[in-house]
Motif scaffolding. Structure first.
Motif, PDB file in Angstrom:
ATOM      1  N   PRO A 106      -4.536 -42.197  31.606  1.00  0.00           N
ATOM      2  CA  PRO A 106      -5.248 -43.764  31.339  1.00  0.00           C
ATOM      3  C   PRO A 106      -4.219 -44.955  31.079  1.00  0.00           C
ATOM      4  CG  PRO A 106      -6.092 -42.042  29.875  1.00  0.00           C
ATOM      5  CD  PRO A 106      -5.069 -41.428  30.819  1.00  0.00           C
ATOM      6  N   ARG A 107      -3.096 -44.650  30.698  1.00  0.00           N
ATOM      7  CA  ARG A 107      -1.925 -45.648  30.621  1.00  0.00           C
ATOM      8  C   ARG A 107      -1.460 -46.285  31.986  1.00  0.00           C
ATOM      9  NH1 ARG A 107       2.738 -43.646  27.453  1.00  0.00           N
ATOM     10  NH2 ARG A 107       2.334 -41.677  28.388  1.00  0.00           N
ATOM     11  N   ALA A 108      -1.554 -45.481  32.781  1.00  0.00           N
ATOM     12  CA  ALA A 108      -1.100 -45.707  34.337  1.00  0.00           C
ATOM     13  C   ALA A 108      -2.206 -46.479  34.801  1.00  0.00           C
ATOM     14  CB  ALA A 108      -0.826 -44.533  35.220  1.00  0.00           C
ATOM     15  N   LEU A 139     -10.887 -42.697  26.039  1.00  0.00           N
ATOM     16  CA  LEU A 139     -11.390 -43.427  24.811  1.00  0.00           C
ATOM     17  C   LEU A 139     -10.103 -43.574  23.914  1.00  0.00           C
ATOM     18  CD1 LEU A 139     -13.311 -44.769  23.143  1.00  0.00           C
ATOM     19  CD2 LEU A 139     -13.972 -42.358  22.237  1.00  0.00           C
ATOM     20  N   ILE A 140      -9.094 -42.704  23.677  1.00  0.00           N
ATOM     21  CA  ILE A 140      -8.133 -42.613  22.625  1.00  0.00           C
ATOM     22  C   ILE A 140      -7.241 -43.525  23.284  1.00  0.00           C
ATOM     23  CG2 ILE A 140      -6.201 -41.438  21.536  1.00  0.00           C
ATOM     24  CD1 ILE A 140      -8.034 -38.846  21.339  1.00  0.00           C
ATOM     25  N   ASP A 141      -6.928 -43.598  24.598  1.00  0.00           N
ATOM     26  CA  ASP A 141      -5.807 -44.573  24.932  1.00  0.00           C
ATOM     27  C   ASP A 141      -6.284 -45.971  24.803  1.00  0.00           C
ATOM     28  OD1 ASP A 141      -3.503 -44.626  26.799  1.00  0.00           O
ATOM     29  OD2 ASP A 141      -4.881 -45.944  27.801  1.00  0.00           O
ATOM     30  N   ALA A 142      -7.580 -46.199  25.175  1.00  0.00           N
ATOM     31  CA  ALA A 142      -8.198 -47.483  25.110  1.00  0.00           C
ATOM     32  C   ALA A 142      -8.187 -48.042  23.715  1.00  0.00           C
ATOM     33  CB  ALA A 142      -9.776 -47.491  25.439  1.00  0.00           C
ATOM     34  N   MET A 180     -30.848 -50.626  17.281  1.00  0.00           N
ATOM     35  CA  MET A 180     -31.624 -49.391  17.515  1.00  0.00           C
ATOM     36  C   MET A 180     -31.688 -49.009  18.928  1.00  0.00           C
ATOM     37  SD  MET A 180     -34.494 -50.649  14.513  1.00  0.00           S
ATOM     38  CE  MET A 180     -35.571 -49.246  15.048  1.00  0.00           C
ATOM     39  N   ASP A 181     -31.011 -50.085  19.922  1.00  0.00           N
ATOM     40  CA  ASP A 181     -31.022 -49.484  21.220  1.00  0.00           C
ATOM     41  C   ASP A 181     -30.115 -48.394  21.447  1.00  0.00           C
ATOM     42  OD1 ASP A 181     -32.968 -51.541  22.076  1.00  0.00           O
ATOM     43  OD2 ASP A 181     -31.316 -52.848  22.602  1.00  0.00           O
ATOM     44  N   GLY A 182     -29.078 -48.234  20.493  1.00  0.00           N
ATOM     45  CA  GLY A 182     -28.346 -47.201  20.879  1.00  0.00           C
ATOM     46  C   GLY A 182     -26.753 -47.542  20.218  1.00  0.00           C
ATOM     47  N   PRO A 183     -26.204 -46.451  20.011  1.00  0.00           N
ATOM     48  CA  PRO A 183     -24.705 -47.091  19.476  1.00  0.00           C
ATOM     49  C   PRO A 183     -23.561 -47.148  20.511  1.00  0.00           C
ATOM     50  CG  PRO A 183     -25.001 -44.481  19.348  1.00  0.00           C
ATOM     51  CD  PRO A 183     -26.363 -45.273  19.640  1.00  0.00           C
ATOM     52  N   PHE A 184     -22.798 -48.222  20.240  1.00  0.00           N
ATOM     53  CA  PHE A 184     -21.827 -48.406  21.266  1.00  0.00           C
ATOM     54  C   PHE A 184     -20.234 -48.898  20.710  1.00  0.00           C
ATOM     55  CE2 PHE A 184     -24.087 -52.411  20.701  1.00  0.00           C
ATOM     56  CZ  PHE A 184     -22.991 -53.480  20.456  1.00  0.00           C
ATOM     57  N   LEU A 185     -19.382 -48.785  21.557  1.00  0.00           N
ATOM     58  CA  LEU A 185     -18.264 -49.379  21.180  1.00  0.00           C
ATOM     59  C   LEU A 185     -17.495 -50.301  22.066  1.00  0.00           C
ATOM     60  CD1 LEU A 185     -16.391 -47.826  18.930  1.00  0.00           C
ATOM     61  CD2 LEU A 185     -15.181 -46.798  20.735  1.00  0.00           C
ATOM     62  N   LEU A 186     -17.288 -51.275  21.483  1.00  0.00           N
ATOM     63  CA  LEU A 186     -16.659 -52.543  22.136  1.00  0.00           C
ATOM     64  C   LEU A 186     -15.423 -52.888  22.152  1.00  0.00           C
ATOM     65  CD1 LEU A 186     -17.136 -55.029  24.240  1.00  0.00           C
ATOM     66  CD2 LEU A 186     -17.808 -56.310  21.797  1.00  0.00           C
ATOM     67  N   LEU A 187     -14.438 -52.575  23.005  1.00  0.00           N
ATOM     68  CA  LEU A 187     -13.097 -52.747  22.692  1.00  0.00           C
ATOM     69  C   LEU A 187     -12.468 -53.912  23.431  1.00  0.00           C
ATOM     70  CD1 LEU A 187     -13.837 -49.411  23.654  1.00  0.00           C
ATOM     71  CD2 LEU A 187     -11.643 -49.458  22.348  1.00  0.00           C
TER      72      LEU A 187
END
Length: 333
Positions: free
Chosen positions: A43-45, A135-138, A249-256
């Motif tokens: 992921p870093r590359a 995900l962890i890298d992000a 309520m549309d669903g969970p999400f992660l914004l990075l």
């Protein structure tokens, strides 16, 4: 050197000073292919390649123009930007010079190029799924993370007993529990490192009601949330039941969100996850965050509600599930 004594490439015509045995020996010798440095598939590359592409686009240069400036082909520049070619520090330095990237951002990208082969804990042979390592890298590269959760306390705030109860409920093999919990706790380092990520959680009140692990575990978990929010970089806002229907309520999400790269959204299901990075896909989630921040209680009122639920679990440890009305009554008092 004259070509007269070389064998004809098609085997006919011309003279040769090589004997038959010489020819057989040459043909039987292993052919050594030119060494091509492959880009580490990490992921870093890929992240470094994306940042270089963004820097080039911002400079207004085309692939061919940049290639002319640094002395390589358009195809090579494309392979650098898509992480299909190794990014040696000297190549990255030339790239950054050509697109006029300076200062702290230049230093950061060069440091990433120098460290790109150094293993990090999530790439250290512990057998994590590729989607999780990405995900962890992000998370580790992000400067800001917003997490919307409907029914669970997010992983970055979970205590071991809460996480253990969740994993056990989803049929995770017993022998894997400790490893998965350790990974989850390691991910939380981004909240208290020297340059901590800004972390905003938009949490439905339903997550406070569900006594994962029982009342005692839930009380400890909510106390841990309160403690985490004492840090200036962590904010939790609760969307109360009284708000009725809401966009979360549309669903969970992660914004990075990152220092230079475009923001991305991570969506996760039971056995898969996906990243969205197209602006047209990401923008609706940014709007959803804004609406939820307006709908949710203020951070202070949210902490009061979380504390009310914690007291309720501490007083009624024999209760297997919560009643939001009781906590709201206690809060009003």
């Amino acid at each position: 050197m004259s070509n007269e004594n070389l064998p004809h490439p098609r085997g006919g015509g011309g003279s040769s000073s090589l004997s038959v045995n010489d020819t057989i020996e040459r043909r039987s010798s292993p052919v050594v292919a030119p060494r091509v440095w492959a880009m580490p598939d990490t992921p870093r590359a890929r992240a470094l390649g994306k940042e270089l592409r963004v820097a080039r686009e911002q400079s207004g240069l085309t692939l061919r123009q940049l290639g002319d400036l640094i002395g390589c082909s358009e195809a090579k520049v494309s392979r650098m930007e898509t992480a299909r070619r190794r990014l040696a520090p000297n190549s990255v330095r030339a790239f950054l010079d050509a697109v006029d990237v300076r200062g702290a951002n230049r230093d950061r990208l060069l440091r990433l190029a120098y460290d790109i082969d150094e293993p990090v804990w999530w790439e250290s042979g512990i057998g994590l799924p590729t989607q999780l390592t990405e995900l962890i890298d992000a998370e580790n590269r992000a400067v800001s993370i917003t997490e919307v959760s409907e029914v669970l306390i997010p992983g970055l705030l979970q205590i071991p007993d809460y996480a253990r109860a969740l994993f056990a409920a989803t049929d995770v093999a017993v022998e894997q529990l400790d490893r998965l919990i350790a990974v989850r706790l390691s991910r939380q380092r981004i909240l208290n490192r020297a340059d901590p990520v800004r972390y905003l959680v938009l949490l439905d009140e339903a997550a406070l009601c569900r006594a994962v692990g029982g009342p005692a575990v839930m009380a400890a978990q909510l106390r841990a949330v309160l403690h985490a929010c004492e840090a200036s970089n962590v904010t939790v806002q609760v969307v109360p039941f009284s708000a009725g229907a809401h966009t979360g309520m549309d669903g969970p999400f992660l914004l990075l969100e990152f220092l230079r790269s475009r923001p991305v959204v991570h969506l996760e299901q039971r056995r898969c996850g996906a990243f969205l990075d197209d602006p047209e896909d990401v923008t609706p989630f940014q709007h959803a965050r804004s609406r939820l921040c307006r709908t949710a209680l203020s951070p202070n009122c949210s902490m009061e509600l979380v504390a009310a639920y914690a007291r309720r679990y501490e007083c009624w440890e024999g209760t297997a599930h919560g009643d939001g009305t009781l906590a709201e009554i206690e809060l009003q008092r």
